[in-house]
Motif scaffolding. Structure first.
Motif, PDB file in Angstrom:
ATOM      1  N   GLY A 280       0.808  -1.213   0.000  1.00 44.71           N
ATOM      2  CA  GLY A 280       0.000   0.000   0.000  1.00 44.71           C
ATOM      3  C   GLY A 280       0.842   1.264   0.000  1.00 44.71           C
ATOM      4  N   SER A 281       1.927   1.255   0.755  1.00 38.34           N
ATOM      5  CA  SER A 281       2.785   2.444   0.772  1.00 38.34           C
ATOM      6  C   SER A 281       3.507   2.621  -0.555  1.00 38.34           C
ATOM      7  N   MET A 282       3.854   1.524  -1.215  1.00 33.02           N
ATOM      8  CA  MET A 282       4.534   1.614  -2.500  1.00 33.02           C
ATOM      9  C   MET A 282       3.619   2.229  -3.564  1.00 33.02           C
ATOM     10  N   THR A 283       2.386   1.755  -3.654  1.00 30.06           N
ATOM     11  CA  THR A 283       1.474   2.291  -4.659  1.00 30.06           C
ATOM     12  C   THR A 283       1.041   3.712  -4.318  1.00 30.06           C
ATOM     13  N   SER A 284       0.845   4.013  -3.046  1.00 31.50           N
ATOM     14  CA  SER A 284       0.471   5.376  -2.641  1.00 31.50           C
ATOM     15  C   SER A 284       1.593   6.366  -2.940  1.00 31.50           C
TER      16      SER A 284
END
Length: 129
Positions: A46-50
């Motif tokens: 989630g942090s990578m895509t955000s």
């Protein structure tokens, strides 16, 4: 507007998945380990895509005259697909407790163990196929 909503949805999905993983966490030691690994993967993906979506939004707002944001926008779609495939490919290793970091062959640390003392001393999970 679309990039802002995409960022918001990525953050909401990651937050809700972590919340539901933590809320429905069982008391079995093996299952706690699996839920902790899934929570770790959820935060990581989630942090990578955000972050990629936020970078796309910043490049679009700061440099509207060039098309750098468009290249990053194409990467965002691929990151979503790759994070799903990475999670699906890691199912067997997560189940066996063999989560390894890419730089070495040591097991990743279990991040969340605050309720560990309430777990039974010897608990096993029976599988039926």
């Amino acid at each position: 507007m679309g990039l802002s909503l995409s960022t918001l949805v990525d953050i909401m999905i990651t937050t809700f998945m972590c919340y539901f993983f933590r809320r429905n966490r069982p008391t079995f030691t093996d299952t706690i380990r699996i839920i902790d690994a899934l929570t770790f993967w959820t935060i990581q993906n989630g942090s990578m895509t955000s972050t990629a979506t936020i970078a796309t939004l910043i490049c679009w707002k700061v440099m509207p005259q060039n098309l750098i944001f468009l290249g990053l926008h194409f990467i965002v779609a691929k990151l979503h697909a790759n994070s799903l495939l990475a999670t699906l490919n890691a199912r067997k290793q997560i189940w066996n407790g063999k989560q390894h970091t890419p730089t070495n062959d040591r097991s990743m640390p279990i991040v969340f163990l605050e309720n560990f003392e309430h777990a039974p001393e010897s608990s096993t999970i029976q599988q039926e196929f």
